[in-house]
Design a protein around this motif. Structure first.
Motif, PDB file in Angstrom:
ATOM      1  N   GLY A 267       0.808  -1.220   0.000  1.00  0.00           N
ATOM      2  CA  GLY A 267       0.000   0.000   0.000  1.00  0.00           C
ATOM      3  C   GLY A 267       0.829   1.252   0.000  1.00  0.00           C
ATOM      4  O   GLY A 267       0.373   2.314   0.440  1.00  0.00           O
ATOM      5  N   ARG A 268       2.047   1.174  -0.543  1.00  0.00           N
ATOM      6  CA  ARG A 268       2.971   2.313  -0.520  1.00  0.00           C
ATOM      7  C   ARG A 268       3.068   2.937  -1.910  1.00  0.00           C
ATOM      8  O   ARG A 268       3.181   2.234  -2.914  1.00  0.00           O
ATOM      9  CB  ARG A 268       4.354   1.820  -0.080  1.00  0.00           C
ATOM     10  CG  ARG A 268       5.420   2.887  -0.013  1.00  0.00           C
ATOM     11  CD  ARG A 268       6.676   2.322   0.638  1.00  0.00           C
ATOM     12  NE  ARG A 268       7.202   1.190  -0.114  1.00  0.00           N
ATOM     13  CZ  ARG A 268       8.156   1.280  -1.043  1.00  0.00           C
ATOM     14  NH1 ARG A 268       8.670   2.472  -1.344  1.00  0.00           N
ATOM     15  NH2 ARG A 268       8.596   0.208  -1.655  1.00  0.00           N
ATOM     16  N   THR A 269       3.010   4.270  -1.978  1.00  0.00           N
ATOM     17  CA  THR A 269       3.230   4.976  -3.236  1.00  0.00           C
ATOM     18  C   THR A 269       4.725   4.953  -3.549  1.00  0.00           C
ATOM     19  O   THR A 269       5.546   5.429  -2.770  1.00  0.00           O
ATOM     20  CB  THR A 269       2.734   6.424  -3.146  1.00  0.00           C
ATOM     21  OG1 THR A 269       1.327   6.419  -2.899  1.00  0.00           O
ATOM     22  CG2 THR A 269       2.994   7.172  -4.452  1.00  0.00           C
ATOM     23  N   LEU A 270       5.073   4.406  -4.722  1.00  0.00           N
ATOM     24  CA  LEU A 270       6.471   4.284  -5.112  1.00  0.00           C
ATOM     25  C   LEU A 270       7.003   5.594  -5.647  1.00  0.00           C
ATOM     26  O   LEU A 270       8.140   5.978  -5.363  1.00  0.00           O
ATOM     27  CB  LEU A 270       6.620   3.171  -6.151  1.00  0.00           C
ATOM     28  CG  LEU A 270       6.142   1.783  -5.700  1.00  0.00           C
ATOM     29  CD1 LEU A 270       6.238   0.792  -6.847  1.00  0.00           C
ATOM     30  CD2 LEU A 270       6.941   1.308  -4.499  1.00  0.00           C
ATOM     31  N   TRP A 271       6.198   6.291  -6.459  1.00  0.00           N
ATOM     32  CA  TRP A 271       6.570   7.611  -6.962  1.00  0.00           C
ATOM     33  C   TRP A 271       5.340   8.296  -7.535  1.00  0.00           C
ATOM     34  O   TRP A 271       4.347   7.646  -7.854  1.00  0.00           O
ATOM     35  CB  TRP A 271       7.683   7.536  -8.017  1.00  0.00           C
ATOM     36  CG  TRP A 271       7.425   6.674  -9.232  1.00  0.00           C
ATOM     37  CD1 TRP A 271       7.833   5.384  -9.420  1.00  0.00           C
ATOM     38  CD2 TRP A 271       6.707   7.047 -10.423  1.00  0.00           C
ATOM     39  NE1 TRP A 271       7.408   4.919 -10.649  1.00  0.00           N
ATOM     40  CE2 TRP A 271       6.733   5.924 -11.287  1.00  0.00           C
ATOM     41  CE3 TRP A 271       6.066   8.207 -10.847  1.00  0.00           C
ATOM     42  CZ2 TRP A 271       6.117   5.924 -12.550  1.00  0.00           C
ATOM     43  CZ3 TRP A 271       5.449   8.216 -12.114  1.00  0.00           C
ATOM     44  CH2 TRP A 271       5.492   7.090 -12.932  1.00  0.00           C
ATOM     45  N   SER A 272       5.423   9.606  -7.642  1.00  0.00           N
ATOM     46  CA  SER A 272       4.357  10.410  -8.239  1.00  0.00           C
ATOM     47  C   SER A 272       5.000  11.605  -8.920  1.00  0.00           C
ATOM     48  O   SER A 272       5.848  12.274  -8.327  1.00  0.00           O
ATOM     49  CB  SER A 272       3.368  10.869  -7.173  1.00  0.00           C
ATOM     50  OG  SER A 272       2.351  11.677  -7.732  1.00  0.00           O
ATOM     51  N   GLN A 273       4.605  11.844 -10.177  1.00  0.00           N
ATOM     52  CA  GLN A 273       5.170  12.943 -10.957  1.00  0.00           C
ATOM     53  C   GLN A 273       4.048  13.840 -11.482  1.00  0.00           C
ATOM     54  O   GLN A 273       2.998  13.349 -11.889  1.00  0.00           O
ATOM     55  CB  GLN A 273       5.977  12.401 -12.151  1.00  0.00           C
ATOM     56  CG  GLN A 273       7.228  11.643 -11.786  1.00  0.00           C
ATOM     57  CD  GLN A 273       8.351  12.572 -11.339  1.00  0.00           C
ATOM     58  OE1 GLN A 273       8.189  13.791 -11.319  1.00  0.00           O
ATOM     59  NE2 GLN A 273       9.488  12.015 -10.980  1.00  0.00           N
ATOM     60  N   PRO A 274       4.245  15.162 -11.479  1.00  0.00           N
ATOM     61  CA  PRO A 274       3.228  16.055 -12.042  1.00  0.00           C
ATOM     62  C   PRO A 274       2.956  15.722 -13.507  1.00  0.00           C
ATOM     63  O   PRO A 274       3.878  15.435 -14.270  1.00  0.00           O
ATOM     64  CB  PRO A 274       3.861  17.445 -11.903  1.00  0.00           C
ATOM     65  CG  PRO A 274       4.891  17.293 -10.833  1.00  0.00           C
ATOM     66  CD  PRO A 274       5.411  15.894 -10.956  1.00  0.00           C
ATOM     67  N   ALA A 275       1.673  15.742 -13.889  1.00  0.00           N
ATOM     68  CA  ALA A 275       1.286  15.439 -15.270  1.00  0.00           C
ATOM     69  C   ALA A 275      -0.086  16.028 -15.530  1.00  0.00           C
ATOM     70  O   ALA A 275      -0.993  15.890 -14.704  1.00  0.00           O
ATOM     71  CB  ALA A 275       1.270  13.928 -15.506  1.00  0.00           C
ATOM     72  N   ASP A 276      -0.252  16.672 -16.676  1.00  0.00           N
ATOM     73  CA  ASP A 276      -1.475  17.399 -16.993  1.00  0.00           C
ATOM     74  C   ASP A 276      -2.294  16.614 -18.007  1.00  0.00           C
ATOM     75  O   ASP A 276      -2.343  16.942 -19.186  1.00  0.00           O
ATOM     76  CB  ASP A 276      -1.125  18.788 -17.549  1.00  0.00           C
ATOM     77  CG  ASP A 276      -2.370  19.613 -17.824  1.00  0.00           C
ATOM     78  OD1 ASP A 276      -3.436  19.265 -17.289  1.00  0.00           O
ATOM     79  OD2 ASP A 276      -2.277  20.596 -18.575  1.00  0.00           O
ATOM     80  N   GLY A 277      -2.946  15.565 -17.535  1.00  0.00           N
ATOM     81  CA  GLY A 277      -3.767  14.749 -18.413  1.00  0.00           C
ATOM     82  C   GLY A 277      -5.033  14.320 -17.710  1.00  0.00           C
ATOM     83  O   GLY A 277      -5.193  14.500 -16.504  1.00  0.00           O
ATOM     84  N   ALA A 278      -5.978  13.744 -18.473  1.00  0.00           N
ATOM     85  CA  ALA A 278      -7.277  13.401 -17.904  1.00  0.00           C
ATOM     86  C   ALA A 278      -7.762  12.023 -18.311  1.00  0.00           C
ATOM     87  O   ALA A 278      -8.911  11.683 -18.061  1.00  0.00           O
ATOM     88  CB  ALA A 278      -8.304  14.459 -18.317  1.00  0.00           C
ATOM     89  N   VAL A 279      -6.912  11.220 -18.964  1.00  0.00           N
ATOM     90  CA  VAL A 279      -7.278   9.841 -19.292  1.00  0.00           C
ATOM     91  C   VAL A 279      -6.210   8.920 -18.710  1.00  0.00           C
ATOM     92  O   VAL A 279      -5.130   9.358 -18.324  1.00  0.00           O
ATOM     93  CB  VAL A 279      -7.427   9.629 -20.812  1.00  0.00           C
ATOM     94  CG1 VAL A 279      -8.589  10.437 -21.353  1.00  0.00           C
ATOM     95  CG2 VAL A 279      -6.139   9.991 -21.554  1.00  0.00           C
ATOM     96  N   GLY A 280      -6.522   7.626 -18.680  1.00  0.00           N
ATOM     97  CA  GLY A 280      -5.697   6.671 -17.975  1.00  0.00           C
ATOM     98  C   GLY A 280      -4.361   6.385 -18.623  1.00  0.00           C
ATOM     99  O   GLY A 280      -3.972   6.983 -19.625  1.00  0.00           O
ATOM    100  N   VAL A 281      -3.638   5.453 -18.009  1.00  0.00           N
ATOM    101  CA  VAL A 281      -2.271   5.147 -18.407  1.00  0.00           C
ATOM    102  C   VAL A 281      -2.131   3.659 -18.674  1.00  0.00           C
ATOM    103  O   VAL A 281      -3.023   2.859 -18.387  1.00  0.00           O
ATOM    104  CB  VAL A 281      -1.254   5.587 -17.328  1.00  0.00           C
ATOM    105  CG1 VAL A 281      -1.322   7.093 -17.116  1.00  0.00           C
ATOM    106  CG2 VAL A 281      -1.488   4.843 -16.008  1.00  0.00           C
ATOM    107  N   GLN A 282      -0.984   3.291 -19.196  1.00  0.00           N
ATOM    108  CA  GLN A 282      -0.605   1.903 -19.439  1.00  0.00           C
ATOM    109  C   GLN A 282       0.790   1.722 -18.863  1.00  0.00           C
ATOM    110  O   GLN A 282       1.576   2.682 -18.782  1.00  0.00           O
ATOM    111  CB  GLN A 282      -0.591   1.612 -20.941  1.00  0.00           C
ATOM    112  CG  GLN A 282      -0.184   0.191 -21.310  1.00  0.00           C
ATOM    113  CD  GLN A 282      -1.338  -0.786 -21.220  1.00  0.00           C
ATOM    114  OE1 GLN A 282      -1.907  -1.196 -22.202  1.00  0.00           O
ATOM    115  NE2 GLN A 282      -1.702  -1.172 -20.007  1.00  0.00           N
ATOM    116  N   ALA A 283       1.140   0.509 -18.448  1.00  0.00           N
ATOM    117  CA  ALA A 283       2.450   0.272 -17.849  1.00  0.00           C
ATOM    118  C   ALA A 283       2.978  -1.090 -18.255  1.00  0.00           C
ATOM    119  O   ALA A 283       2.210  -2.022 -18.507  1.00  0.00           O
ATOM    120  CB  ALA A 283       2.370   0.368 -16.318  1.00  0.00           C
TER     121      ALA A 283
END
Length: 385
Positions: A267-283
């Motif tokens: 349950g730990r956040t590994l990282w977070s970066q500012p980003a100006d978007g409104a739809v999901g991501v893929q990894a």
């Protein structure tokens, strides 16, 4: 006018709701005095570096903006705006079964390979099987996120930031959990509701919350993005679908605020970066991929969130969430094209055409079959090399 007030102008439906009583539509009417809408970047000539043969197409009827098609067990499930559900064989397009919810669709669909769940505009949760409607349950608030059908249960994330669980066979209510102390506004677009192993993961405010799917107890709660800004609208940072998964790591976008990855075991956040978007991501194991509000395509390193590459050749084209398939990244746009970019560096590999209406949610994959659904109800499938 803020970026959030311009959201729908980039094809991502930036509307919000205050409880079940008031909906704030952030649209052109409220922005008539704002700057002129940017024109989509012209399409550059493309030499296909990845061949993709169209293998089938279908027409299912006009699609509601809140439709999220689902692929499970080689089957594609989707519903049109009238609430008619179609389940197709993903490799061939053959219709496996069809059923009607009996009311226009509000949000959907969820699918476990056997049952399809959707929520009507009257806030009825409807579960369908090949024989028709199996059961209905009234939801107390509006729903914008597709139900999740998993583990013989149906989970619903409602606009009042509650999560409810129902028995998938009978519709009997099992439990209900409500978040406390969050922002009063909620996005009127699909949020995060998914499962990782035996944890139900839900996006609430700027957080991801891990719930016990059997009882609704909180197992962990972690921040992906913090609220900021002077107004309630500017403080909206709800996580949005779709999500990227690499093993136990889940990567998400917080609405026009950040992209981040969370370890769903600790349950730990590994990282977070500012980003100006409104739809999901893929990894994948190496990178996280996303599209920004202005049409920039970005890739972040999965390990630490550092930028891997950026592509600005599709600016202002109303891009969908991306899909990783083979060595390509497939992205739909508001003009009905599916663009194939290289996952390694963002280079343009091919461009595929549909009926000219916007690609809904984002392309899907079923094995080596690439599928795109359009707002006009066209379903198109290709087989890339």
């Amino acid at each position: 006018m803020s970026n959030k007030q311009q959201t729908h102008r980039h094809g991502v439906g930036g509307r919000v709701m205050r409880s079940a009583l008031m909906v704030l539509a952030i649209g052109l009417a409220a922005c008539s005095s704002g700057p002129k809408k940017p024109q989509p970047a012209p399409l550059e000539p493309v030499v296909p570096l990845v061949a993709a043969q169209q293998v089938w197409s279908q027409q299912v009827g006009a699609i509601d903006p809140l439709l999220v098609p689902v692929v499970r067990d080689g089957l594609l499930a989707l519903a049109n705006a009238a609430g008619e559900v179609s389940v197709l064989q993903a490799e061939t397009g053959q219709l496996r079964w069809r059923a009607a919810a009996g009311a226009p669709m509000g949000a959907g669909v969820g699918f476990d390979g056997q049952r399809v769940a959707l929520v009507t505009r009257d806030s009825d949760l409807v579960v369908l099987t090949p024989t028709g409607v199996a059961w209905r349950q009234r939801i107390a608030a509006r729903v914008y996120t597709p139900p999740l059908v998993a583990g013989e249960r149906v989970f619903v994330l409602a606009g009042d930031r509650s999560v409810s669980a129902f028995d998938a066979r009978t519709g009997a209510p099992l439990w209900r959990w409500t978040s406390r102390g969050t922002e009063p506004l909620v996005l009127q677009q699909a949020g995060v509701l998914t499962a990782v192993r035996n944890t139900l993961v839900v996006g609430i405010g700027g957080r991801l919350v891990g719930l016990d799917p059997d009882a609704g107890r909180v197992q962990w709660d972690t921040v992906v993005a913090r609220t900021r800004g002077a107004t309630e609208i500017e403080r909206l940072v709800d996580p949005v679908g779709r999500v990227g998964r690499d093993g136990d790591v889940l990567c998400v976008r917080a609405f026009q605020a950040a992209v981040g990855c969370v370890d769903t075991v600790s349950g730990r956040t590994l990282w977070s970066q500012p980003a100006d978007g409104a739809v999901g991501v893929q990894a994948d194991a190496e990178r996280v991929y996303g599209t920004e509000a202005n049409g920039r395509v970005r890739a972040w390193r999965r390990s630490d969130g550092g930028q891997a590459w950026s592509n600005e050749r599709l600016l202002h084209r109303g891009l969908s969430a991306p899909l990783a398939i083979g060595r390509s990244l497939a992205i739909g746009d508001a003009q009905g094209y599916v663009h194939l970019l290289a996952r390694a560096d963002g280079a343009l590999l091919n461009r595929l055409a549909t009926d000219g209406s916007p690609i809904v949610e984002g392309p899907l994959a079923a094995g080596n079959t690439l599928i795109a659904v359009t707002r006009a109800g066209g379903v198109y499938a290709w087989r890339p090399q």
